[in-house]
Design a protein around this motif. Sequence first.
Motif, short mmCIF file in Angstrom:
data_model
loop_
_atom_site.label_atom_id
_atom_site.label_comp_id
_atom_site.label_asym_id
_atom_site.label_seq_id
_atom_site.Cartn_x
_atom_site.Cartn_y
_atom_site.Cartn_z
N GLN A 1 28.16 15.52 -3.26
CA GLN A 1 27.90 15.87 -4.65
C GLN A 1 29.20 15.99 -5.46
OE1 GLN A 1 24.99 15.75 -5.75
NE2 GLN A 1 23.73 15.91 -3.90
N ARG B 1 24.68 12.59 0.50
CA ARG B 1 25.68 12.20 -0.48
C ARG B 1 26.65 13.34 -0.72
NH1 ARG B 1 21.07 12.30 -3.07
NH2 ARG B 1 21.03 10.06 -3.29
N GLU C 1 19.98 5.79 -7.32
CA GLU C 1 20.62 7.04 -6.93
C GLU C 1 22.02 6.83 -6.36
OE1 GLU C 1 18.24 9.61 -4.51
OE2 GLU C 1 16.38 8.76 -5.26
N GLN C 2 22.48 5.57 -6.34
CA GLN C 2 23.78 5.27 -5.74
C GLN C 2 23.86 5.87 -4.33
OE1 GLN C 2 26.52 3.33 -7.45
NE2 GLN C 2 24.52 2.74 -8.21
N LYS C 3 22.83 5.63 -3.55
CA LYS C 3 22.71 6.22 -2.22
C LYS C 3 23.41 5.35 -1.18
CE LYS C 3 19.17 8.13 0.88
NZ LYS C 3 17.71 8.20 1.17
#
Length: 204
Positions: free
Chosen positions: A204, A202, A181-183
């Motif tokens: 968006q 995050r 999720e590229q968190k």
Amino acid sequence: FWNNARDDSGFYFWGQRLNRTELIDRAKRIVNLSMSAPRNEQGLFATLYIAKTKTWALQFSDPPHGKNEFFLRSSDSYEVSAMSKTAAHLIDYYLRCDKDQRIIDYFTPYADWLLTAINERGAVPSYVTTEMESSPILLYSAQPASSMWFLAAFYNATKIDKYRDGAKKIASFLEHDILPEQKWVDMEQYYSCGKKPAEFERDQ
């Protein structure tokens, strides 16, 4: 703070490259300062040196106790990611510059505690109080990456398998919980330059 630990390798490198002994001396002074940071019984250590008063404090902020502002002068909690980043830079110095055994001896208790702090998912707490209570704040974030880096470097320095195994556990957490999720969530957006609510995960 960990910036000092990052600079020691640079001073040492350029001291050798330019044949300037005073630069190597500065690198060793940085190590000496880092090794003077007070520790608790588990090896957790202060990361904030206050030059004006020549005293140590644990870290810059204190989210576990509701003190979410940055640049505090004292705290009643340890920041694990800052400790691991400091330790990783000093182990990098040990590996690339100067095999100063004090560095290994100083960080061994912390490395051993860190192994006990890895949970079943492979995450490590971001904050631990002075009573050694782990905080849920930023537990499942990208911040355990610095502890993975430190444990992997500590394995490279000691060749003791348990440190590599601990790094692998954290890597598995990052691989499954963060990377897909590229968190990339860390303390900066909440308690430092940013003031986002805890629910913000995050942009968006």
